[in-house]
Design an enzyme around this catalytic site. Sequence first.
Site: not given
Length: 371
Positions: A135, A162, A263
């Site tokens: 990232s 990005l 996550k």
Amino acid sequence: MKLTGVELRHIEMPLVAPFRTSFGTSTSRTALLLRVVTDEAEGWGECVAMADPLYSSEYVAGCADVLRRFLVPALTRADRLDANAVASVLAPFHGHRMAKAALEMGVLDAELRAEGRPLARELGAVRNRVACGVSVGIMDSVPELLDSVAGYLDAGYVRVKLKIEPGWDLEPVRAVRERFGDDVALQVDANTAYTLADAHHLARLDAYDLLLIEQPLPEDDLLGHARLAREIRTPVCLDESITSARAAVDAIGLGACAIVNIKPGRVGGYLEARRIHDVCLAHKVPVWCGGMLETGLGRAANLALAALPGFTLPGDTSGSDRYYRTDITEPFIVSDGHLSVPTGPGIGVEPLAAELDAVTRHIEWIDPAAP
Ligand code: OSB
Ligand code: MG
């Protein structure tokens, strides 16, 4: 198993370079580590909340408060504790998923260490190594971004993400495509920086053949994402919005996303993360493992999760040196674009005492016997 107590370590680790997103710039990682002590073994938990509530509502000091005031005492009152029961014991306390996830991770690690079982096997891993993406933060200039991306591609990363925001979107994407070509697996992450009124603008990203656009709109705007998904060709992936397996089912049902970033901290733990994986697999929605600039502890556990069969896209779990000059575990080193999944009991890694002490700012023992 019985919980004896929890040591909370407040740590601060300098980042190798500032990391800028649409919600702010970090130059160091402030975090909480939990040493969960039970009558059978000890385990490590990492709380992924950041110092300020900018990515989501949780933040380090708030997590420490809810852990010491509510979560640890509630778990201590449970006399036969196992990792599968942690979420239901903590369920009466609303929200605070990152704090809960850290505690569940520590209990799970302790339980698996006591039984000599690796987390990857426990979760259902089918791979022994995981493809690594990276990232890349917002930079002051395009040449600076291109240098940074070149370094990561040289290091072997197989996918580049990005960070974007209004004013830093088409130009950096165009420049990366022009310099590195159409074969680079490329995606973008807006961290909620846009509104549906930007749909026409975001549709201009369609020209660059991106793998996905991550979380363009606010966390609670599932309908907005569903509408946007009908106006752009780039697949929509959700991060912030997916707070549970139920939220994932809703988002998929509404057409708000075609891909999910999982996550564990954001969803309340590794066990809920596995349930999200399972529902996404059942709906044929690809998933990948996101990151929160974890230390080696969280990184180890994320690799175990990312080894599950539905994780068909490279994730954000990068090598230790992408974040920290010195990690608090043996460093994770990217080789041939991959990281190895730890095989030892529990999360499979331990903090290195000297490295851990060097980044520790404060240690607090949560004494369950205290009133
Ligand atoms: O949105 O995925 C995100 C880091 C901190 C908070 C949110 C995000 C990120 C990243 C970096 O994108 C992921 C990583 O490399 O750990
Ligand atoms: Mg994201």
